[in-house]
Structures are given as structure tokens and as C-alpha cells.
Design a protein around this motif. Structure first.
Motif, PDB file in Angstrom:
ATOM      1  N   LYS A   1       0.846  -1.204   0.000  1.00  0.00           N
ATOM      2  CA  LYS A   1       0.000   0.000   0.000  1.00  0.00           C
ATOM      3  C   LYS A   1       0.874   1.244   0.000  1.00  0.00           C
ATOM      4  CE  LYS A   1      -4.345  -1.372   2.081  1.00  0.00           C
ATOM      5  NZ  LYS A   1      -4.894  -1.681   3.393  1.00  0.00           N
ATOM      6  N   LEU A   2       1.895   1.222   0.859  1.00  0.00           N
ATOM      7  CA  LEU A   2       2.780   2.378   0.973  1.00  0.00           C
ATOM      8  C   LEU A   2       3.472   2.631  -0.360  1.00  0.00           C
ATOM      9  CD1 LEU A   2       3.496   4.208   3.342  1.00  0.00           C
ATOM     10  CD2 LEU A   2       5.600   2.939   3.594  1.00  0.00           C
ATOM     11  N   ASP A   3       3.933   1.556  -0.991  1.00  0.00           N
ATOM     12  CA  ASP A   3       4.598   1.706  -2.287  1.00  0.00           C
ATOM     13  C   ASP A   3       3.661   2.370  -3.286  1.00  0.00           C
ATOM     14  OD1 ASP A   3       6.948   0.708  -1.524  1.00  0.00           O
ATOM     15  OD2 ASP A   3       6.813  -1.196  -2.571  1.00  0.00           O
ATOM     16  N   ARG A   4       2.418   1.863  -3.344  1.00  0.00           N
ATOM     17  CA  ARG A   4       1.451   2.440  -4.278  1.00  0.00           C
ATOM     18  C   ARG A   4       1.254   3.920  -3.970  1.00  0.00           C
ATOM     19  NH1 ARG A   4      -1.509  -2.424  -4.095  1.00  0.00           N
ATOM     20  NH2 ARG A   4      -2.873  -1.655  -2.476  1.00  0.00           N
ATOM     21  N   GLU A   5       1.067   4.208  -2.677  1.00  0.00           N
ATOM     22  CA  GLU A   5       0.804   5.577  -2.257  1.00  0.00           C
ATOM     23  C   GLU A   5       1.972   6.482  -2.633  1.00  0.00           C
ATOM     24  OE1 GLU A   5      -2.352   7.668  -0.597  1.00  0.00           O
ATOM     25  OE2 GLU A   5      -2.076   5.613  -1.243  1.00  0.00           O
ATOM     26  N   VAL A   6       3.172   6.027  -2.347  1.00  0.00           N
ATOM     27  CA  VAL A   6       4.357   6.845  -2.621  1.00  0.00           C
ATOM     28  C   VAL A   6       4.484   7.121  -4.112  1.00  0.00           C
ATOM     29  CG1 VAL A   6       6.876   6.757  -2.684  1.00  0.00           C
ATOM     30  CG2 VAL A   6       5.681   6.227  -0.572  1.00  0.00           C
ATOM     31  N   SER A   7       4.295   6.092  -4.935  1.00  0.00           N
ATOM     32  CA  SER A   7       4.450   6.315  -6.374  1.00  0.00           C
ATOM     33  C   SER A   7       3.348   7.235  -6.892  1.00  0.00           C
ATOM     34  CB  SER A   7       4.431   4.979  -7.118  1.00  0.00           C
ATOM     35  OG  SER A   7       3.265   4.255  -6.820  1.00  0.00           O
ATOM     36  N   ARG A   8       2.158   7.141  -6.287  1.00  0.00           N
ATOM     37  CA  ARG A   8       1.067   8.029  -6.709  1.00  0.00           C
ATOM     38  C   ARG A   8       1.428   9.485  -6.384  1.00  0.00           C
ATOM     39  NH1 ARG A   8      -3.764   9.843  -4.869  1.00  0.00           N
ATOM     40  NH2 ARG A   8      -3.401   9.052  -2.779  1.00  0.00           N
ATOM     41  N   VAL A   9       1.898   9.708  -5.156  1.00  0.00           N
ATOM     42  CA  VAL A   9       2.270  11.054  -4.730  1.00  0.00           C
ATOM     43  C   VAL A   9       3.383  11.594  -5.620  1.00  0.00           C
ATOM     44  CG1 VAL A   9       3.368  12.346  -2.881  1.00  0.00           C
ATOM     45  CG2 VAL A   9       1.489  10.796  -2.362  1.00  0.00           C
ATOM     46  N   GLN A  10       4.354  10.711  -5.929  1.00  0.00           N
ATOM     47  CA  GLN A  10       5.451  11.160  -6.779  1.00  0.00           C
ATOM     48  C   GLN A  10       4.936  11.581  -8.146  1.00  0.00           C
ATOM     49  OE1 GLN A  10       8.162   7.929  -6.642  1.00  0.00           O
ATOM     50  NE2 GLN A  10       9.469   8.880  -5.108  1.00  0.00           N
TER      51      GLN A  10
END
Ligand SMILES: [Zn+2]
Length: 106
Positions: free
Chosen positions: A68-77
Motif C-alpha cells: 500500500k505504501l509503495d502504491r501511495e508513494v508512487s502516486r504522490v510522486q
């Protein structure tokens, strides 16, 4: 099944081949000690299973959280990149508008 079991009495340390619950020599009960040991083993197994299950659940939850964190981080990026591109475009437009076409240098 009918084979005699060789047991050492924990009380008098004599070997008995009788399958009774008590030592034929001193009358000490075989059952209690082994029962306690069996209980302890069962409890240890139970604890192991519970702890193992909890550990597996934690690991699984951790993996899920990581994903989830990975998805979130890439989305924010991605969002940041988009915004940065937009800002860059705005700034360039603004600069183009403000700057005179040809800067006369003395
Ligand atoms: Zn005995």
C-alpha cells in the motif's frame, strides 16, 4: 499393543514392565509426571502455534502495508511531477510574457 512397556519409576528409579498407572514397587504414580509433561508439551505446542500464527499474520499485514505504501508513494510522486511540470510551464509562460522579445544590450 500387549508388549510390556519398560518404564523407569521417577520415584524409586526401578524399571517396571507393567502397564499400570503406578509403580509396582513403591506405588508411585507414573501418570502424574508424564501427564504434567504432556500438558507442558501441549501448552508449548499451543503457544508455538499461536505465536507462529500471529507472526505469520503480522508478516502478511506488513507485506500488505508495504505494498500500500509503495502504491501511495508512487502516486504522490506522480502527482508531484505533474504539478512540477505545470509550475514550470506557468513560470515559462510568465517569463515569456514579461521579458521583451529582444533585450537590447548596450
Ligand atoms: Zn517406584
Amino acid at each position: 499393543m500387549d508388549q510390556p512397556v519398560q518404564r523407569v519409576c521417577p520415584h524409586c528409579a526401578r524399571i517396571s514392565y507393567e502397564s499400570g498407572a503406578r509403580c509396582p514397587y513403591c506405588g508411585h504414580s507414573f501418570k502424574r509426571g508424564s501427564g504434567l509433561v504432556g500438558m507442558a508439551v501441549l501448552l508449548a505446542l499451543f503457544a508455538l502455534v499461536v505465536l507462529g500464527g500471529m507472526f505469520l499474520m503480522l508478516v502478511a499485514a506488513g507485506n500488505e502495508a508495504d505494498r500500500k505504501l509503495d502504491r501511495e508513494v508512487s502516486r504522490v510522486q506522480r502527482n508531484l511531477n505533474d504539478q512540477f511540470d505545470q509550475i514550470q510551464g506557468n513560470v515559462r509562460e510568465e517569463l515569456d510574457k514579461r521579458l521583451p522579445e529582444a533585450t537590447p544590450t548596450p
